[in-house]
Write an enzyme that holds these catalytic residues in place. Structure first.
Site, PDB file in Angstrom:
ATOM      1  CB  SER A  24      -0.783  -0.024   1.728  1.00 23.94           C
ATOM      2  OG  SER A  24      -1.012   1.011   1.431  1.00 23.94           O
ATOM      3  CE  LYS A  57      -4.889  -0.052   0.563  1.00 22.49           C
ATOM      4  NZ  LYS A  57      -5.791  -0.197   1.544  1.00 22.49           N
ATOM      5  CE  LYS A  74      -3.742   4.300   2.059  1.00 21.70           C
ATOM      6  NZ  LYS A  74      -4.785   3.639   2.741  1.00 21.70           N
ATOM      7  CG  ASP A  97      -7.901   2.903   0.916  1.00 20.97           C
ATOM      8  OD1 ASP A  97      -8.934   3.438   0.905  1.00 20.97           O
ATOM      9  OD2 ASP A  97      -7.254   2.636   1.457  1.00 20.97           O
ATOM     10  CD  GLU A 111      -8.935  -0.399   0.902  1.00 23.57           C
ATOM     11  OE1 GLU A 111      -7.739  -0.296   0.374  1.00 23.57           O
ATOM     12  OE2 GLU A 111      -8.517  -0.082   2.490  1.00 23.57           O
ATOM     13  CG  ASP A 119     -10.251   0.157   5.320  1.00 22.25           C
ATOM     14  OD1 ASP A 119     -11.062  -0.560   6.348  1.00 22.25           O
ATOM     15  OD2 ASP A 119      -9.223  -0.076   5.071  1.00 22.25           O
ATOM     16  CE  LYS A 160      -7.434  -1.745   6.914  1.00 21.69           C
ATOM     17  NZ  LYS A 160      -6.846  -0.535   6.944  1.00 21.69           N
ATOM     18  N   GLY A 212      -4.102  -3.965   6.362  1.00 23.79           N
ATOM     19  CA  GLY A 212      -3.241  -3.937   7.296  1.00 23.79           C
ATOM     20  C   GLY A 212      -3.425  -2.165   7.624  1.00 23.79           C
TER      21      GLY A 212
HETATM   22  O1  OSB Z   1      -7.349   2.901   5.032  1.00 26.62           O
HETATM   23  O2  OSB Z   1      -6.275   0.457   4.519  1.00 26.62           O
HETATM   24  C1  OSB Z   1      -6.323   1.936   4.943  1.00 26.62           C
HETATM   25  C2  OSB Z   1      -2.351   2.337   6.886  1.00 26.62           C
HETATM   26  C3  OSB Z   1      -3.319   2.725   8.503  1.00 26.62           C
HETATM   27  C4  OSB Z   1      -4.846   3.068   8.015  1.00 26.62           C
HETATM   28  C5  OSB Z   1      -5.316   3.156   7.087  1.00 26.62           C
HETATM   29  C6  OSB Z   1      -5.400   2.063   6.184  1.00 26.62           C
HETATM   30  C7  OSB Z   1      -3.810   2.055   5.675  1.00 26.62           C
HETATM   31  C8  OSB Z   1      -3.073   1.303   4.386  1.00 26.62           C
HETATM   32  C9  OSB Z   1      -1.608   0.378   4.746  1.00 26.62           C
HETATM   33  O3  OSB Z   1      -3.412   1.277   3.655  1.00 26.62           O
HETATM   34  C10 OSB Z   1      -1.818  -0.883   5.210  1.00 26.62           C
HETATM   35  C11 OSB Z   1      -0.646  -1.243   5.299  1.00 26.62           C
HETATM   36  O4  OSB Z   1       0.342  -1.661   5.012  1.00 26.62           O
HETATM   37  O5  OSB Z   1      -0.444  -1.703   7.013  1.00 26.62           O
HETATM   38 MG    MG Z   2      -8.271   1.322   3.497  1.00 24.18          MG
END
Ligand code: OSB
Ligand code: MG
Length: 371
Positions: free
Chosen positions: A135, A161, A163, A188, A213, A238, A262, A290
């Site tokens: 991510s 992925k 953001k 995301d 997402e 999510d 999660k 995560g």
């Molecule tokens: O939205 O998935 C999310 C990290 C912190 C808070 C929210 C998110 C995330 C990630 C990182 O996208 C995922 C990871 O590599 O742990």
């Molecule tokens: Mg997310």
């Protein structure tokens, strides 16, 4: 099983680079590490809360207070007969899912160590290895983003992925797709859009993305169902799914075609398993999200992702993607086939580096059973 003592620690473990989403920046892991003692055994858990309530309503301080004043006293006065007992014990507690999960995870680890079973085995997992995805936060510019994507693909990550946010969505996806036509790619939004942006988001349909997402509000399901009808790419929820009941609602309303699970967001592994099963019955694929956890939390995620309906690669990366040094002595590394190996030793399989953990501990308390 009687729990003799529970130790809570607030930690701060800086990330290699700050992680930027559409709405906030995370500079390091500010979670709570739980160590639970029963007889001669121990169990570890991590509550990956943020310093501020940007992802959900919890913070390090709120989780600390709820664990210290409510959750730990409940566990200490109960004879725990199974991991289900912890879920039942915590069910009257409203919200505070990450705090609940941190303690539930420690009980699962302890349970596995006592019964000589791996967490994956306890959960009914079948995979020995899980596909690793990465991510990527929002970068200063698109050139830098492309360099970072290239680096992770070279390392062997199987799915990217990114953001996104307005002004950094279509252009970023287009730039990646102009170089890599068919890598598995997803985006995301962390709740930055509204239904008014539907026409704009439809442009994402042209880039063969795996999913988008959480485009809309963090607590919305209904409007996501309206958006999903307008988009070809699957919507994945999510933030909005905080319980199996929410998952059922989202599935019935067709608010998403994919779910990010999660375990911490839904209060633990019992709830995560229920969502996995519900989704499976409705042909909704799931993947493991995560929260930039330490090796303690990631071991839980890897075990969860070994369940059969986790058919998409997770936000499961090797520890060196997050930290220069982690608090486990056996950090996850990326296999040459782009997977992480699911631990098969008793419990979650982590060996905690207690000396280093001491160094990054900001506050510690021990609560014991005075029964
Ligand atoms: O939205 O998935 C999310 C990290 C912190 C808070 C929210 C998110 C995330 C990630 C990182 O996208 C995922 C990871 O590599 O742990
Ligand atoms: Mg997310």
């Amino acid at each position: 099983m009687t729990i003799d003592k529970i130790e809570l620690r607030k930690i701060f473990l800086p990330y290699i680079k700050p992680f930027k989403t559409s709405g906030w920046v995370e500079k390091g892991n500010s979670g709570i590490i739980v160590k639970i003692y029963s007889g001669g055994e121990i169990g570890w858990g991590e509550a990956p809360v943020g310093l501020e309530p940007w992802y959900n309503e919890e913070t390090t301080e709120s989780a600390w207070a709820v664990m210290r004043d409510v959750l730990v006293p409940l566990v200490l006065k109960t004879d725990v007969g199974s991991t289900e007992d912890i879920d039942k014990l915590f069910s009257p507690v409203r919200g505070n899912k990450i705090a609940r999960a941190g303690i539930e995870f420690a009980v699962w680890d302890l349970w596995g160590r006592i019964h000589n079973k791996s967490l994956s085995e306890l959960l009914g997992g079948s995979r020995k290895k899980v596909a690793a995805g990465v991510s990527i936060g929002i970068q200063k510019n698109i050139d830098l983003l492309l360099k970072i994507v290239e680096g992770y693909l070279k390392e062997g990550y199987r799915r990217i992925k990114i953001k996104i946010k307005p002004g950094r969505d279509i252009e970023a996806v287009k730039a990646i797709r102009s170089i890599w036509k068919d890598i598995p790619l997803q985006v995301d939004a962390n709740s930055i859009y509204s239904l008014k942006d539907a026409e704009h988001l439809k442009k994402l349909d042209d880039y063969s993305l795996l999913l988008i997402e959480q485009p809309l509000a963090h607590d919305d399901i209904y409007e996501h169902s309206k958006l999903q009808k307008l988009l070809r790419i699957p919507v994945c929820l999510d933030e909005s799914i905080v319980s199996p009941e929410h998952a059922r609602t989202a599935i019935e309303l067709e608010a998403c075609r994919i779910i990010n699970i999660k375990a911490c967001r839904v209060g633990g592994l019992i709830a995560a398993k229920k969502i996995h099963h519900l989704a499976q019955e409705s042909d909704i694929p799931v993947w493991c999200g995560g929260m930039l956890e330490t090796g303690i939390g990631r071991a839980v995620n890897a075990a969860l992702a070994s369940l059969p309906n986790f058919t998409l690669p997770g936000d499961l990366s090797a520890n060196d993607r997050y930290f220069h040094r982690d608090i486990v002595l056996n950090p996850f590394t990326l296999n040459s086939d782009g997977t992480l190996t699911v631990p098969n030793t008793p419990g979650s399989g982590v060996q905690v580096d207690e000396k280093f953990l001491d160094e990054i501990t900001i506050q510690k308390i021990e609560l014991s059973n005075k029964k």
